[in-house]
Design a protein around this motif. Structure first.
Motif, PDB file in Angstrom:
ATOM      1  N   PRO A 197       0.823  -1.225   0.000  1.00 41.02           N
ATOM      2  CA  PRO A 197       0.000   0.000   0.000  1.00 41.02           C
ATOM      3  C   PRO A 197       0.854   1.271   0.000  1.00 41.02           C
ATOM      4  CG  PRO A 197      -0.481  -1.437   1.875  1.00 41.02           C
ATOM      5  CD  PRO A 197       0.817  -1.870   1.306  1.00 41.02           C
ATOM      6  N   GLN A 198       2.077   1.200  -0.514  1.00 39.90           N
ATOM      7  CA  GLN A 198       3.054   2.283  -0.347  1.00 39.90           C
ATOM      8  C   GLN A 198       2.495   3.685  -0.617  1.00 39.90           C
ATOM      9  OE1 GLN A 198       6.032   2.039   0.996  1.00 39.90           O
ATOM     10  NE2 GLN A 198       6.293   4.250   0.818  1.00 39.90           N
ATOM     11  N   THR A 199       1.976   3.916  -1.810  1.00 37.24           N
ATOM     12  CA  THR A 199       1.557   5.300  -2.113  1.00 37.24           C
ATOM     13  C   THR A 199       0.342   5.696  -1.272  1.00 37.24           C
ATOM     14  OG1 THR A 199       0.363   4.476  -4.030  1.00 37.24           O
ATOM     15  CG2 THR A 199       2.536   5.408  -4.437  1.00 37.24           C
ATOM     16  N   PHE A 200      -0.520   4.744  -0.990  1.00 39.92           N
ATOM     17  CA  PHE A 200      -1.703   5.084  -0.176  1.00 39.92           C
ATOM     18  C   PHE A 200      -1.322   5.495   1.240  1.00 39.92           C
ATOM     19  CE2 PHE A 200      -3.478   2.641  -3.615  1.00 39.92           C
ATOM     20  CZ  PHE A 200      -4.568   3.416  -3.972  1.00 39.92           C
ATOM     21  N   LYS A 201      -0.349   4.784   1.798  1.00 37.67           N
ATOM     22  CA  LYS A 201      -0.001   5.150   3.175  1.00 37.67           C
ATOM     23  C   LYS A 201       0.684   6.512   3.197  1.00 37.67           C
ATOM     24  CE  LYS A 201       4.206   2.292   3.712  1.00 37.67           C
ATOM     25  NZ  LYS A 201       4.887   1.375   4.637  1.00 37.67           N
ATOM     26  N   GLN A 202       1.394   6.835   2.131  1.00 41.03           N
ATOM     27  CA  GLN A 202       1.990   8.168   2.078  1.00 41.03           C
ATOM     28  C   GLN A 202       0.893   9.225   1.945  1.00 41.03           C
ATOM     29  OE1 GLN A 202       5.706   6.792  -0.612  1.00 41.03           O
ATOM     30  NE2 GLN A 202       5.837   8.903   0.114  1.00 41.03           N
ATOM     31  N   PHE A 219       0.453  -8.421  -3.084  1.00 41.92           N
ATOM     32  CA  PHE A 219       0.455  -9.383  -4.189  1.00 41.92           C
ATOM     33  C   PHE A 219       1.632  -9.112  -5.116  1.00 41.92           C
ATOM     34  CE2 PHE A 219      -3.729  -8.394  -2.640  1.00 41.92           C
ATOM     35  CZ  PHE A 219      -4.342  -9.623  -2.489  1.00 41.92           C
ATOM     36  N   ARG A 220       2.432 -10.105  -5.384  1.00 44.39           N
ATOM     37  CA  ARG A 220       3.534  -9.921  -6.335  1.00 44.39           C
ATOM     38  C   ARG A 220       3.616 -11.140  -7.245  1.00 44.39           C
ATOM     39  NH1 ARG A 220       7.836  -6.945  -2.137  1.00 44.39           N
ATOM     40  NH2 ARG A 220       6.275  -5.455  -1.496  1.00 44.39           N
ATOM     41  N   ASP A 221       3.563 -10.861  -8.538  1.00 46.07           N
ATOM     42  CA  ASP A 221       3.574 -11.950  -9.508  1.00 46.07           C
ATOM     43  C   ASP A 221       5.008 -12.265  -9.905  1.00 46.07           C
ATOM     44  OD1 ASP A 221       2.996 -13.826 -11.375  1.00 46.07           O
ATOM     45  OD2 ASP A 221       1.969 -12.489 -12.767  1.00 46.07           O
ATOM     46  N   MET A 444      16.813   0.946  -5.038  1.00 45.55           N
ATOM     47  CA  MET A 444      17.073  -0.286  -4.303  1.00 45.55           C
ATOM     48  C   MET A 444      15.882  -0.622  -3.408  1.00 45.55           C
ATOM     49  SD  MET A 444      20.560  -1.432  -2.664  1.00 45.55           S
ATOM     50  CE  MET A 444      20.856  -3.061  -2.028  1.00 45.55           C
ATOM     51  N   HIS A 445      15.310   0.372  -2.756  1.00 47.10           N
ATOM     52  CA  HIS A 445      14.121   0.104  -1.941  1.00 47.10           C
ATOM     53  C   HIS A 445      12.876   0.397  -2.778  1.00 47.10           C
ATOM     54  CE1 HIS A 445      11.786  -0.764   1.520  1.00 47.10           C
ATOM     55  NE2 HIS A 445      11.353   0.461   1.665  1.00 47.10           N
ATOM     56  N   HIS A 446      12.537   1.614  -2.979  1.00 46.07           N
ATOM     57  CA  HIS A 446      11.536   2.007  -3.981  1.00 46.07           C
ATOM     58  C   HIS A 446      11.726   3.482  -4.297  1.00 46.07           C
ATOM     59  CE1 HIS A 446       9.492   3.596  -0.528  1.00 46.07           C
ATOM     60  NE2 HIS A 446       9.090   2.416  -0.087  1.00 46.07           N
ATOM     61  N   PRO A 447      11.107   3.990  -5.373  1.00 43.07           N
ATOM     62  CA  PRO A 447      11.446   5.337  -5.840  1.00 43.07           C
ATOM     63  C   PRO A 447      10.978   6.467  -4.922  1.00 43.07           C
ATOM     64  CG  PRO A 447       9.794   4.326  -7.273  1.00 43.07           C
ATOM     65  CD  PRO A 447      10.204   3.290  -6.298  1.00 43.07           C
ATOM     66  N   GLY A 482      11.457  -3.702   6.377  1.00 46.70           N
ATOM     67  CA  GLY A 482      12.284  -2.708   5.712  1.00 46.70           C
ATOM     68  C   GLY A 482      11.470  -1.478   5.413  1.00 46.70           C
ATOM     69  N   GLY A 483      12.143  -0.360   5.369  1.00 45.52           N
ATOM     70  CA  GLY A 483      11.430   0.869   5.056  1.00 45.52           C
ATOM     71  C   GLY A 483      12.384   2.006   4.845  1.00 45.52           C
ATOM     72  N   SER A 484      11.839   3.208   4.837  1.00 41.99           N
ATOM     73  CA  SER A 484      12.671   4.375   4.565  1.00 41.99           C
ATOM     74  C   SER A 484      11.970   5.651   4.978  1.00 41.99           C
ATOM     75  CB  SER A 484      12.988   4.447   3.062  1.00 41.99           C
ATOM     76  OG  SER A 484      11.796   4.548   2.300  1.00 41.99           O
ATOM     77  N   ILE A 485      12.775   6.716   5.074  1.00 42.24           N
ATOM     78  CA  ILE A 485      12.224   8.060   5.119  1.00 42.24           C
ATOM     79  C   ILE A 485      11.906   8.416   3.670  1.00 42.24           C
ATOM     80  CG2 ILE A 485      12.787  10.476   5.600  1.00 42.24           C
ATOM     81  CD1 ILE A 485      12.333   8.747   8.119  1.00 42.24           C
ATOM     82  N   ARG A 486      10.761   9.043   3.457  1.00 43.31           N
ATOM     83  CA  ARG A 486      10.316   9.278   2.079  1.00 43.31           C
ATOM     84  C   ARG A 486      10.675  10.675   1.594  1.00 43.31           C
ATOM     85  NH1 ARG A 486       9.248   3.930   2.849  1.00 43.31           N
ATOM     86  NH2 ARG A 486       7.504   3.635   4.266  1.00 43.31           N
ATOM     87  N   ILE A 487      10.652  10.782   0.309  1.00 48.66           N
ATOM     88  CA  ILE A 487      10.676  12.106  -0.306  1.00 48.66           C
ATOM     89  C   ILE A 487       9.300  12.717  -0.050  1.00 48.66           C
ATOM     90  CG2 ILE A 487      10.753  13.301  -2.522  1.00 48.66           C
ATOM     91  CD1 ILE A 487      12.497  10.847  -3.481  1.00 48.66           C
ATOM     92  N   GLY A 526       7.810   8.853   7.007  1.00 50.00           N
ATOM     93  CA  GLY A 526       8.579   7.650   6.725  1.00 50.00           C
ATOM     94  C   GLY A 526       7.886   6.459   7.350  1.00 50.00           C
ATOM     95  N   GLY A 527       8.369   5.275   7.025  1.00 53.30           N
ATOM     96  CA  GLY A 527       7.710   4.096   7.586  1.00 53.30           C
ATOM     97  C   GLY A 527       8.462   2.836   7.250  1.00 53.30           C
ATOM     98  N   LEU A 528       7.778   1.764   7.418  1.00 53.26           N
ATOM     99  CA  LEU A 528       8.357   0.476   7.051  1.00 53.26           C
ATOM    100  C   LEU A 528       7.261  -0.584   6.997  1.00 53.26           C
ATOM    101  CD1 LEU A 528      10.416  -1.048  10.033  1.00 53.26           C
ATOM    102  CD2 LEU A 528       8.140  -0.068  10.151  1.00 53.26           C
ATOM    103  N   ALA A 529       7.628  -1.751   6.520  1.00 53.97           N
ATOM    104  CA  ALA A 529       6.692  -2.871   6.518  1.00 53.97           C
ATOM    105  C   ALA A 529       7.425  -4.123   6.974  1.00 53.97           C
ATOM    106  CB  ALA A 529       6.114  -3.066   5.117  1.00 53.97           C
ATOM    107  N   PHE A 530       6.754  -4.905   7.785  1.00 56.80           N
ATOM    108  CA  PHE A 530       7.272  -6.217   8.194  1.00 56.80           C
ATOM    109  C   PHE A 530       6.569  -7.290   7.367  1.00 56.80           C
ATOM    110  CE2 PHE A 530       7.955  -3.789  12.076  1.00 56.80           C
ATOM    111  CZ  PHE A 530       9.164  -4.274  12.545  1.00 56.80           C
TER     112      PHE A 530
END
Ligand code: ASP
Length: 583
Positions: A197-202, A219-221, A444-447, A482-487, A526-530
């Motif tokens: 849910p990356q963009t939604f949580k931002q 979900f990842r194919d 490496m993590h996401h854009p 893993g996670g990050s501080i976001r732009i 910022g955030g992260l996901a387990f």
């Protein structure tokens, strides 16, 4: 009333009470005049007794017809058992049955439903509902529930709010392949199922929710590597007005809480190491630090002699394996073959045995003297009785190979103890990763990950050197979060897309909504996901996630129980505006 008690709660204090129980027949032992039945439900097993001299004749006869997994209801009296079973909580009593009702007969199950089963993986997947009756699977699901509850409790107490984000979203080319869902109402258009849910949580942070979490399906194919599932569950989190330090503290707290509540283990403050340090020291960005065997770089003490293999190598690196000094020639050769397998890919391996008298015996004595080997021992931390194994070659590849050997040897030496927990943070990940094939940089993590401000200037000149405010939590050799501080500003986000090779139009078409939102007062966040599945598996002392998922898919991404995926009929296809051309 189907039951007055469950099958796990009666004990000596209930003797002489009248009870009603319901459950499954695990097994029966018919001795002719006496018939014992083990009655099972989720809570345990209670022994029933049918006795020719004390039980009504029709009930006694009916009991003889019970087969395995029949669902029954009984009424009877709790009595003291003659042969007590100290291993189960109900082991002091049994039920002298007066009434028996067969609620449902059952076919003979295709495998035995006991802790140790004769059923292979495939058959148990096909009849997963029967497998769930077994303790190992049932307990895994109960553990999962407990972990989820503790997560909800801990985060809610810190004011986190669980918000559901949509499952039908838009496909984006970044990251893994999307699962897509055709839209009936919008001909030729597709939803995608979220990879996270990356963009939604931002956007929830832009929306002022401040602290968000969600236990959510993703979900990842992807081609299924061992122990991956196409749908899996994350504990997904995001916070506003935070720096990396705040996030690390909150989620270290959560993990410590889980270890305490679930395992009764108190852990100290988590060590923090940088990505660079992890790679140099363990050859791996998710090191198992339950044991040592840290890498020693030997270039300085291995490239000053005439051994061409080492002289030609970018990196010469070794580990000291505790107590392996007594490995036989055969064992060593076996290990050399092991690192030469294509999965590992080393071209050979050098070893140096550390004798008890402080001398060394190596496979390269021709080139190196005792003083050289002494240096190797010093740098790898080898003690008398240890064996030093040394690999050489291109730095990254060689580190990966030695890391594989380190893990293999630790497993063989019993150093990866499932009941020992060694969490840590790996921080300062590179922002970008060069894809060797396309020659392009990927996030490496996401854009959406923020570069470290002090590294921003390098983006133009040495993008590979830019570090991100990105972090992973690692537990026992697994990345569990893993996670990050976001732009959080449009200009930087736009710049990032540019460096990732997006045209301005592409960036706008795919992530315009996010950059728009950033213009309306986006807080720093910022955030992260387990990964919940893996976290639960590790807490359960296991490495495979499958048993911790109620209805998992197999290695080909199939649910063999319901037989999915499957074809759909022509009418359905037509309605979805889909033409299928199977060559
Ligand atoms: N969305 C990221 C992931 O799925 C986690 C994060 O950055 O919060 O890996």
């Amino acid at each position: 009333m189907y039951r007055s008690h469950n099958c796990g709660e009666l004990n000596a204090s209930n003797i002489n009470t009248e009870v009603t129980l319901a459950g499954w027949v695990q097994k029966s032992r018919d001795k002719g005049f006496m018939n014992w039945v083990d009655l099972r439900d989720r809570y345990g097993i209670t022994q029933l007794i049918f006795d020719e001299s004390r039980t009504d004749k029709t009930v006694f006869e009916l009991a003889k017809t019970l087969g395995r997994e029949f669902v029954i209801q009984v009424k009877g009296t709790v009595i003291e058992r003659e042969a007590k079973n100290k291993n189960i909580p109900t082991g002091e009593i049994e039920i002298l049955v007066s009434e028996l009702t067969i609620l449902n007969a059952a076919l003979t199950p295709p495998f035995t439903i006991e802790d140790e089963t004769d059923g292979g993986e495939d058959i148990r997947m096909k009849y997963r509902y029967l497998d769930i009756r077994r303790n190992p699977v049932k307990n895994s699901l109960l553990l999962r529930h407990k972990v989820a509850m503790e997560v909800r409790k801990y985060l809610s107490d810190l004011d986190f709010c669980e918000v559901e984000t949509p499952y039908l979203i838009k496909s984006t080319p970044e990251g893994a392949r999307d699962f897509v869902v055709p839209s009936r109402m919008n001909e030729g258009q597709f939803y995608a199922l979220p990879q996270s849910p990356q963009t939604f949580k931002q956007l929830l942070m832009v929306g002022g929710m401040d602290k968000y979490f969600q236990i959510v399906k993703c979900f990842r194919d992807e081609d299924l590597r061992a122990d991956r599932q196409p749908e899996f569950t994350q504990i997904d989190c995001e916070m506003a007005f935070v720096e990396q330090e705040d996030i690390l503290n909150v989620f270290e707290g959560l993990t410590r809480h889980l270890l305490k509540e679930i395992k009764g283990i108190e852990v100290d403050k988590f060590p923090r190491i940088t990505y660079d340090y992890a790679m140099k020291t363990y050859g791996n960005d998710k090191p198992d630090i339950r044991f040592g065997m840290e890498f020693g770089e030997l270039n300085e003490f291995a490239q000053h002699k005439d051994f061409p293999v080492f002289n030609a190598a970018e990196l010469v690196v070794g580990i000291a394996v505790p107590g392996a000094g007594n490995y036989t020639r055969k064992e060593i050769d076996g290990l050399i073959d092991w690192v030469k397998r294509p999965q590992v890919g080393a071209s050979g391996m050098v070893y140096s045995k550390c004798n008890d008298d402080g001398t060394f015996k190596s496979s390269v004595d021709k080139f190196y003297d005792q003083e050289d080997l002494g240096q190797w021992a010093k740098i790898t931390g080898a003690k008398p009785g240890d064996m030093i194994f040394v690999l050489s070659g291109p730095a990254n590849k060689t580190r990966a190979q030695l890391s594989a050997l380190r893990m293999e040897l630790a497993t063989r030496l019993g150093l990866r103890k499932p009941e020992e927990f060694a969490p840590l943070w790996v921080v300062d990940f590179p922002l970008l990763e060069l894809d060797e094939e396309s020659g392009r940089y990927h996030a490496m993590h996401h854009p959406f990950t923020s570069p470290k401000p002090e590294d921003m200037a390098l983006l133009e000149t040495e993008p590979g050197k830019v570090r991100a405010n990105a972090y992973d939590m690692v537990l026992n050799g697994n990345e569990i979060g893993g996670g990050s501080i976001r732009i959080h500003d449009k200009a930087t986000q736009q710049l990032m897309f540019k460096y990732l090779g997006f045209t301005e139009e592409e960036a706008k078409a795919q992530f315009g909504f996010l950059m728009d939102a950033f213009q309306f007062g986006a807080p720093p966040h910022g955030g992260l996901a387990f990964g919940l599945d893996r976290l639960v598996a590790i807490l359960g002392g296991q490495e495979t996630i499958r048993d911790f998922i109620a209805f998992p898919k197999n290695n080909s991404g199939r649910d063999v129980m319901i037989d999915a995926p499957a074809a759909i009929d022509d009418a359905q296809l037509k309605e979805l505006h889909i033409k299928v051309n199977l060559a």
